[in-house]
Scaffold this active site. Structure first.
Site, mmCIF file in Angstrom:
data_model
loop_
_atom_site.group_PDB
_atom_site.id
_atom_site.type_symbol
_atom_site.label_atom_id
_atom_site.label_comp_id
_atom_site.label_asym_id
_atom_site.label_seq_id
_atom_site.Cartn_x
_atom_site.Cartn_y
_atom_site.Cartn_z
ATOM 1 N N TYR A 27 23.902 -18.277 -7.294
ATOM 2 C CA TYR A 27 22.554 -17.966 -6.820
ATOM 3 C C TYR A 27 21.837 -19.293 -6.588
ATOM 4 O O TYR A 27 21.674 -20.072 -7.532
ATOM 5 C CB TYR A 27 21.797 -17.137 -7.856
ATOM 6 C CG TYR A 27 22.348 -15.747 -8.073
ATOM 7 C CD1 TYR A 27 21.756 -14.642 -7.471
ATOM 8 C CD2 TYR A 27 23.463 -15.529 -8.888
ATOM 9 C CE1 TYR A 27 22.244 -13.356 -7.671
ATOM 10 C CE2 TYR A 27 23.963 -14.249 -9.093
ATOM 11 C CZ TYR A 27 23.351 -13.177 -8.482
ATOM 12 O OH TYR A 27 23.854 -11.911 -8.687
ATOM 13 N N LYS A 42 21.499 -4.282 -9.074
ATOM 14 C CA LYS A 42 21.289 -3.142 -9.966
ATOM 15 C C LYS A 42 21.383 -1.771 -9.298
ATOM 16 O O LYS A 42 21.327 -0.753 -9.994
ATOM 17 C CB LYS A 42 19.902 -3.253 -10.628
ATOM 18 C CG LYS A 42 19.777 -4.414 -11.586
ATOM 19 C CD LYS A 42 20.753 -4.287 -12.720
ATOM 20 C CE LYS A 42 20.835 -5.530 -13.560
ATOM 21 N NZ LYS A 42 22.058 -5.582 -14.367
#
Length: 393
Positions: free
Chosen positions: A201, A299
């Site tokens: 990331y 998620k």
């Protein structure tokens, strides 16, 4: 047709629910509007929380995942042209994540259900859910050119944000909370072996970037781009050059991605939403039908899985005891976890992306937060806890 549980939507949420119910002896029928080929090729999340991995194994559909998936014990953060690894397993007492594409999860669930499960109908277009506030709601659908009805004890909507089941919850009692971010993701799949072992990331002045993988031979990469971006404006060489620029490190100036043919290129708007309540009468919403989460926290699929695990437990409890206590608590139970995941994904998104309207002050705040993750075990452990998945229920 008659059954105990009518499931609208044959994605991972609906298919896993059908499997969990089958294992408990509860009959169900699953209706999917698309054909099997489309469903099995539909791209989605590729990072599974520990709880999702455990649930798939427990449901008897984890064999291929364990054989072909890639367990990751950490992630890497890049910012200020520096790299820092977070050891997820060490920070959480052994929990990790699994890289295994959603399409493969769906293939495994479909294969198992067709071989030994309850009915799964493809090309079954649901156009109405009626009688949500009665003891026997009815699903109306078209299959093989004929209008048909499915009468059941309860209906579970796993048919996404634009699905029909949401409309069974009256507008007067339904509230949707939404956030649209001022940027999108340009995502690519490339036939290029990753040069990294774990997801990266990256925060940079040029915008966010993510380096992931679908397999040992296929890279999955994302770039932050302005809303309304046309993928055609990003030829392959431009994408690779920009990715290399955003992942650049002062400590390793020669670090580059391995390039290869780009086989898919899409733009994904960044948005989040939550619909409350997730239950009305004998109609229950699960997965994207109830909530959409920005992809930075990875998620979406995991929340859908936690919804159907919670619902399956409640339905099994009702069957075994006659008590509707857990079903009555379904919406509140799920929403606690949903909002926690929404907050985590929002925090990851705002920490890593470059807001077009940002000030230099706000950029320094982002770097301060990233530096804290790199230097504070407490902060890193909180991120790792959320990333690998909080308890279900």
């Amino acid at each position: 047709m008659d059954t105990t549980v009518g499931i609208v939507g044959g994605g991972p949420a609906g298919l896993l629910l059908a499997r969990l119910l089958r294992n408990a002896g509860i009959a169900s029928v699953t209706l999917e509007s698309r054909d099997r080929g489309y469903v099995e090729s539909r791209q989605g999340a590729g990072i599974l929380e520990q709880g999702t991995v455990d649930a798939l194994r427990s449901a008897g559909v984890g064999e291929r995942m364990d054989r072909e998936g890639m367990a990751h014990d950490g992630i890497e953060l890049r910012f200020d042209r520096r790299a820092h690894r977070l050891d997820l397993a060490a920070l959480t007492g052994g929990r990790s994540v699994m890289v295994y594409p959603q399409a493969e999860v769906v293939k495994d669930l479909i294969a198992r259900q067709l071989s030994q499960g309850d009915p799964l109908l493809f090309d079954a277009e649901v156009f109405a859910v009626e009688g949500a506030d009665t003891d026997r709601p009815v699903v109306r659908f078209v299959h093989e050119g004929r209008e048909q009805t499915l009468s059941c004890d309860c209906v579970v909507g796993c048919d996404g944000f634009r699905g029909v089941t949401r409309s069974a919850v009256p507008e007067a009692v339904r509230t949707t909370y939404e956030r649209v971010h001022p940027y999108s993701w340009l995502g690519i799949l490339a036939e290029a072996p990753p040069v990294y072992d774990e997801l990266i990331y990256a925060h940079s002045d040029r915008g966010f970037a993510l380096a992931g993988m679908r397999s040992a031979m296929v890279s999955s990469l994302c770039l932050q781009v302005p809303n309304g971006t046309d993928p055609a404006d990003w030829p392959d060489d431009r994408v690779w050059d920009e990715l290399d620029a955003r992942f650049a490190l002062d400590s390793d100036p020669g670090w580059k991605l391995r390039r290869g043919p780009v086989v898919a290129k899409t733009v994904l708007p960044m948005r989040s939403s939550v619909t409350e309540p997730m239950r009305y009468g004998r109609v229950f919403l699960a997965g994207d039908a109830a909530h959409v989460v920005s992809p930075t926290g990875a998620k979406g699929l995991d929340l859908a899985v936690s919804d159907v695990i919670t619902l399956a437990r409640a339905l099994i409890h009702e069957q075994n005891t006659g008590s509707a206590e857990l079903l009555d608590a379904y919406s509140d139970t799920c929403l606690r976890r949903v909002w926690r995941a929404e907050h985590f994904s929002y925090s990851m998104t705002t920490m890593l992306h470059t807001d077009p309207a940002r000030s230099a002050f706000e950029t320094r705040l982002q770097l301060a937060q990233l530096n804290r993750l790199a230097t504070s075990r407490h902060a890193a452990a909180d991120l790792a806890d959320n990333y690998t998945g909080l308890p279900i229920g």
